[in-house]
Scaffold this motif. Structure first.
Motif, short mmCIF file in Angstrom:
data_model
loop_
_atom_site.label_atom_id
_atom_site.label_comp_id
_atom_site.label_asym_id
_atom_site.label_seq_id
_atom_site.Cartn_x
_atom_site.Cartn_y
_atom_site.Cartn_z
N GLU A 1 -9.33 -2.03 1.76
CA GLU A 1 -8.39 -1.19 1.00
C GLU A 1 -8.01 0.04 1.80
O GLU A 1 -8.86 0.66 2.45
CB GLU A 1 -9.01 -0.76 -0.33
N LEU A 2 -6.73 0.41 1.77
CA LEU A 2 -6.28 1.60 2.48
C LEU A 2 -6.54 2.84 1.63
O LEU A 2 -6.10 2.91 0.48
CB LEU A 2 -4.80 1.48 2.82
N TRP A 3 -7.25 3.80 2.22
CA TRP A 3 -7.44 5.12 1.61
C TRP A 3 -6.78 6.13 2.53
O TRP A 3 -6.90 6.02 3.75
CB TRP A 3 -8.94 5.48 1.50
N THR A 4 -6.13 7.12 1.96
CA THR A 4 -5.44 8.07 2.83
C THR A 4 -5.42 9.49 2.27
O THR A 4 -5.48 9.70 1.06
CB THR A 4 -4.00 7.60 3.13
N LEU B 1 -0.28 13.17 -1.97
CA LEU B 1 -0.73 13.93 -3.15
C LEU B 1 -2.25 13.99 -3.27
O LEU B 1 -2.95 13.13 -2.75
CB LEU B 1 -0.12 13.33 -4.44
N ARG B 2 -2.74 14.98 -4.00
CA ARG B 2 -4.18 15.08 -4.29
C ARG B 2 -4.46 14.78 -5.76
O ARG B 2 -5.61 14.80 -6.19
CB ARG B 2 -4.69 16.48 -3.93
N GLY B 3 -3.41 14.54 -6.53
CA GLY B 3 -3.61 14.18 -7.94
C GLY B 3 -2.28 13.89 -8.59
O GLY B 3 -1.28 14.54 -8.25
N TYR B 4 -2.23 12.89 -9.48
CA TYR B 4 -1.02 12.67 -10.26
C TYR B 4 -0.86 13.82 -11.25
O TYR B 4 -1.84 14.48 -11.62
CB TYR B 4 -1.11 11.34 -11.03
N PHE B 5 0.38 14.04 -11.70
CA PHE B 5 0.69 15.13 -12.61
C PHE B 5 0.13 14.83 -14.01
O PHE B 5 0.42 13.76 -14.57
CB PHE B 5 2.21 15.30 -12.67
N ARG B 6 -0.66 15.74 -14.54
CA ARG B 6 -1.21 15.62 -15.88
C ARG B 6 -1.87 14.25 -16.11
O ARG B 6 -1.50 13.51 -17.04
CB ARG B 6 -0.12 15.84 -16.94
N ALA B 7 -2.78 13.90 -15.25
CA ALA B 7 -3.43 12.58 -15.37
C ALA B 7 -4.89 12.72 -14.96
O ALA B 7 -5.37 11.98 -14.11
CB ALA B 7 -2.71 11.57 -14.48
N PRO C 1 -13.92 11.81 -4.16
CA PRO C 1 -14.26 13.22 -4.34
C PRO C 1 -13.77 14.10 -3.17
O PRO C 1 -13.47 15.27 -3.37
CB PRO C 1 -15.79 13.21 -4.40
N ASP C 2 -13.64 13.51 -1.97
CA ASP C 2 -13.13 14.33 -0.87
C ASP C 2 -11.62 14.19 -0.66
O ASP C 2 -11.10 14.50 0.41
CB ASP C 2 -13.91 14.06 0.44
N GLY C 3 -10.92 13.73 -1.70
CA GLY C 3 -9.46 13.87 -1.71
C GLY C 3 -8.66 12.73 -1.12
O GLY C 3 -7.44 12.83 -0.99
N PHE C 4 -9.31 11.61 -0.77
CA PHE C 4 -8.53 10.45 -0.31
C PHE C 4 -7.89 9.75 -1.50
O PHE C 4 -8.55 9.55 -2.54
CB PHE C 4 -9.42 9.44 0.42
N TYR C 5 -6.63 9.35 -1.35
CA TYR C 5 -5.94 8.54 -2.35
C TYR C 5 -6.30 7.07 -2.10
O TYR C 5 -6.14 6.57 -0.99
CB TYR C 5 -4.43 8.75 -2.24
N ARG C 6 -6.82 6.41 -3.14
CA ARG C 6 -7.13 4.98 -3.02
C ARG C 6 -5.86 4.21 -3.34
O ARG C 6 -5.47 4.13 -4.51
CB ARG C 6 -8.20 4.59 -4.04
N SER C 7 -5.23 3.64 -2.31
CA SER C 7 -3.89 3.08 -2.50
C SER C 7 -3.89 1.78 -3.29
O SER C 7 -2.87 1.40 -3.86
CB SER C 7 -3.22 2.84 -1.15
N GLY C 8 -5.02 1.04 -3.27
CA GLY C 8 -5.02 -0.28 -3.90
C GLY C 8 -4.37 -1.34 -3.03
O GLY C 8 -4.33 -2.51 -3.39
N ASP C 9 -3.86 -0.95 -1.85
CA ASP C 9 -3.27 -1.94 -0.93
C ASP C 9 -4.34 -2.49 -0.01
O ASP C 9 -5.18 -1.74 0.50
CB ASP C 9 -2.19 -1.28 -0.06
#
Ligand code: OOB
Length: 540
Positions: free
Chosen positions: A384-387, A393-399, A409-417
């Motif tokens: 899985e690609l993490w970036t 982004l570091r977070g979706y809006f209001r989610a 926890p260290d801010g990587f987005y888990r892309s699911g790809d």
């Protein structure tokens, strides 16, 4: 202090590094246009709706719309839901927002009542701008009824009663001469829609600093300059056409953007010949349609130098046809509205361009390819690609709840790809972990569509599954366990239309079952359902 609550800023140490290393330059998106207008006021910035606007004219029009927004009580941090096709009102609204620090929420033209209501509520939109098509009165009414924050509706069609205004109410304002840009570089400039998450669409905050870097770096990677003429064939509201490099990258480079009313080959080919278009971005099904049409029609595409293809996996055999048939170079783009862009480079070997989805845009992009246990897989293995990086982004809006699992926890987005990284750093996209079906670049969120189908009185249970398709990459099949008499596909589609669900989410096939196969853990065995579809196309 961030202007919007519900926005997750980068940690200060990372932000300081991105500034110190020159990724973030403290510019705003409004200034991108202003700078080009100062350099080349008389050059053509935009060809749209039968009009040609110079940089000076577009710049002045943006100031007028900013004044119009302020006159209607919209100001820094207010959200404006934008539902417009490619055309002048889209560009004017966008830059009016950037200048007035109003945050546009960019719905796709294909979206309907169900998506628009969700977006208006989630964003807390204070107003919306709607396309004046035949469906507009119904959409405006539904949005204002369901989202109580919406005080104004601007429409490019005839204005109705109540809080409705013609779009001209925004452009008629006299610009506050020399009014300063209200926006700050670190604030959210735009809310994009996620195509990559399960459930209902999430909102992706992009700041002025991060998006300005995105469009500058993408413009460089695509070789744009003041002679570039970009055809916007995909919806400008989508990240690919907007800033990768697209509309914003072309404005930054001082080139000309031609807005196509439709990506259909005959419409696009005429515009390419007439405007001497050099650059265009397409999703794979359109690449195929253009290749086939070009072989048949032999259009004049002599000006075209670059075709960008992205949004879904491009087949190698399609990639190989691009230069012989269209006479231009190919650049594969594997991107996501969340941020990270991967591109093949203009000087890459053919094999790389034909067989990979490119490598990260920025030296500051951190990309990990990980196994289910979160450890890095060896080079060449699938994971899985993490970036993480200066424009991811570091977070979706209001989610908040979703963010707890969508990010490490260290801010990587888990892309699911699911990707493979080759020696040299190029990536190959192999599939997806997330429950999203990529229908030729249109992302179909499985859970959202299943919930709509479950609301049909004669649907007891449902599973939406993707199946391979030569043109679209994937199409969708709804497996339905009926309650009583089984509904027909037509009845289910009518049901989805009534619920205001975008047409690209309507299932291509419907199959009726008496029950679902289950996995050992008792879950619906989607893989087993998918295997039953690996048969040649049947009557739809
Ligand atoms: C683009 O953005 P989104 O947000 O609509 O969708 C992102 C997802 C990716 O996570 C990936 O699953 C898929 O779309 N994707 C590709 C791809 N490009 C995107 N899968 C295979 N090959 C590719 N070339 O789709 C997007 C955003 C910016 C530029 C280009 C595409």
């Amino acid at each position: 202090m961030p202007l919007l609550d519900g926005f997750t800023p980068w940690p200060e140490t990372d932000a300081a590094r991105y500034r110190a290393e020159g990724y973030w330059t403290g510019t705003t998106l409004g200034a991108v246009l202003r700078n080009s207008a100062r350099r080349t006021p008389r050059r053509t910035a935009l060809v749209a709706d039968g009009r040609r606007l110079s940089y000076a004219e577009l710049d002045e029009a943006a100031d007028r719309v900013a004044a119009g927004l302020r006159a209607h009580g919209l100001g820094p941090g207010s959200r404006l839901l934008v539902h417009l096709p490619n055309g002048l009102p889209f560009v004017l609204t966008l830059f009016g927002c950037f200048r007035a620090a109003v945050v546009p929420v960019l719905a796709l033209p294909a979206h309907r009542e169900s998506e628009l209501v969700h977006l208006a509520r989630l964003s807390g939109a204070a107003a919306c701008v709607l396309h004046g098509g035949p469906e507009q009165p119904g959409l405006a009414e539904a949005v204002t009824r369901a989202a109580h924050t919406v005080r104004h509706v601007f429409t490019t069609g005839p204005a109705g009663p109540g809080p409705w205004h013609p779009f001209d109410a925004l452009t008629a304002a006299s610009p506050d001469a020399g009014a300063p840009d209200d926006a700050r570089p670190q604030d959210v400039a735009v809310l994009l829609l996620s195509g990559g998450t399960t459930g209902l669409p999430k909102l992706i905050p992009r700041t002025h600093d991060d998006y300005a870097y995105n469009l500058r770096a993408a413009a460089r990677a695509a070789g744009l300059d003041a002679h570039t003429v970009t055809l916007l064939a995909l919806p400008a509201a989508h990240n690919f056409a907007l800033a990768c490099p697209g509309l914003l990258g072309t404005l930054h480079a001082g080139g000309t953007t031609v807005l196509a009313p439709s990506p259909a080959p005959d419409v696009a080919f005429d515009l390419i010949a007439r405007e001497r278009v050099t650059t265009v971005a397409l999703v794979p099904p359109l690449v195929l349609a253009w290749l086939d049409a070009a072989e048949e029609l032999a259009p004049d595409l002599s000006s075209l130098t670059l075709l960008q293809a992205g949004g879904a996996r491009l087949k190698e055999e399609t990639a190989r046809r691009v230069r012989p048939v269209l006479g231009c170079a190919l650049q594969q783009v594997y991107g996501m509205a969340e941020g990270l862009l991967n591109l093949t480079r203009l000087d890459d070997a053919d094999e790389t361009v034909f067989t990979t989805q490119g490598r990260p845009l920025s030296d500051a992009d951190e990309v990990r390819v990980v196994a289910p246990d979160g450890t890095d897989v060896p080079e060449g293995a699938t994971g899985e690609l993490w970036t993480r990086g200066p424009y991811t982004l570091r977070g979706y809006f209001r989610a908040e709840r979703h963010n707890a699992t969508a990010f490490t926890p260290d801010g990587f987005y888990r892309s699911g790809d699911l990707v493979r990284r080759l020696p040299g750093g190029n990536l190959v996209v192999e599939g997806r972990l997330k429950d999203v079906i990529n229908r030729g670049g249109d992302k179909v969120p499985v859970e959202e569509v299943e919930n709509h189908l479950l609301a049909h009185p004669r649907v007891h249970d449902v599973a939406l599954v993707g199946f391979p398709d030569a043109d679209m990459g994937e199409r969708t099949c709804a497996f339905v366990v009926p309650r009583g008499e089984a509904p027909t596909r037509r009845e289910l589609l009518d049901h989805l239309v009534r619920r205001g669900v975008a047409a690209f989410k309507h299932p291509d096939r419907v199959r009726v079952l008496t029950g679902f196969p289950r996995t050992g853990a008792g879950k619906v065995d989607r893989a087993a359902l998918a295997r039953t579809l690996n048969t040649p196309a049947e009557a739809l």
